[in-house]
Motif scaffolding. Structure first.
Motif: not given
Length: 245
Positions: A35-44, A46-59
């Motif tokens: 999950g961390l690999y796909l969420g932090l490294l592999d997933s694109p 967000d078109y609005q939130q940018g890279e900050t969307v990756r906080i979602m995978y823990v939050h």
């Protein structure tokens, strides 16, 4: 119910949990790593939130488990009050610190996400405030259980608080629907279809499952530790009685 009473035997529970724990821990590591690999490294991004969307995978998984732990605590408390289930009190009491940690992580990661997105670390939004109340409920439950000299009275008082406090869970869940809130509405648990791209949904669900298994691993470890403490205490008392006689 017969199965619950079957598992209620502490010795039987210890034997079964010893068999299950290694597999649960292995599954947790594999799921969380994937999950961390796909969420932090592999997933694109967000078109609005940018890279900050990756906080979602823990939050988001933390927020799910914050509510899930309290619900399991309330169910265990009800079983302890109604059926005097011997392990129910322990499960409720050992779920509380785990749930408090998940809630603290959800609040902290929410603040980290909110500052760049909303321009503030905190706002008295309905969702945020009700989650903060949940954190205080966890702390209040832990303090109340340990406030009595008689452990059984503490457990009963804590069980009542856990049941009464559960009313906060649907408030958290539906706060974004009931009030005009700054927090965005649910995007995964919608009845029609999740409003999130599959490339983001897959790691999010993997992390959600990993957090659920992590809770089970921590819970089993803590309950086994408490049972061992009680066993040592009983053996010490027997030794003291033998020496006294």
């Amino acid at each position: 119910m017969s199965k619950l009473h079957y598992l209620a035997n502490p010795a039987r529970f210890s034997r079964l949990s010893a068999l299950i724990l290694p597999w649960l821990a292995l599954a947790t590591i594999l799921l969380m790593g994937t999950g961390l690999y796909l969420g932090l490294l592999d997933s694109p991004p967000d078109y609005q939130q940018g890279e900050t969307v990756r906080i979602m995978y823990v939050h988001v998984p933390s927020a799910w488990m914050a509510m899930g732990c309290y619900s399991s605590m309330a169910i265990a408390s009800a079983m302890a009050l109604i059926w005097r289930h011997p392990l129910a009190d322990l499960i409720a009491q050992e779920s509380a610190p785990i749930g408090a940690c998940f809630t603290a992580i959800a609040l902290a990661t929410g603040a980290l996400w909110g500052q760049p997105m909303w321009g503030t670390w905190w706002v008295w939004d309905a969702r945020l405030t009700s989650v903060l109340v949940l954190f205080f409920l966890y702390l209040g439950y832990i303090a109340l259980v340990n406030a009595f000299d008689d452990p059984q009275r503490g457990a009963r008082a804590g069980a009542v608080l856990a049941l009464v406090g559960w009313i906060n869970i649907p408030i958290i869940k539906f706060s974004v629907d009931w009030w005009n809130t700054l927090h965005q509405p649910a995007s995964v648990s919608r009845l029609d279809a999740p409003a999130i791209h599959p490339d983001m949904l897959t790691p999010l669900l993997l992390m959600g499952l990993a957090f659920l298994l992590l809770y089970l691993v921590l819970l089993l470890l803590r309950v086994r530790s408490r049972l061992l403490e009680r066993r040592i205490l009983v053996l010490r008392q027997r030794k003291m009685e033998e020496w006294g006689s």
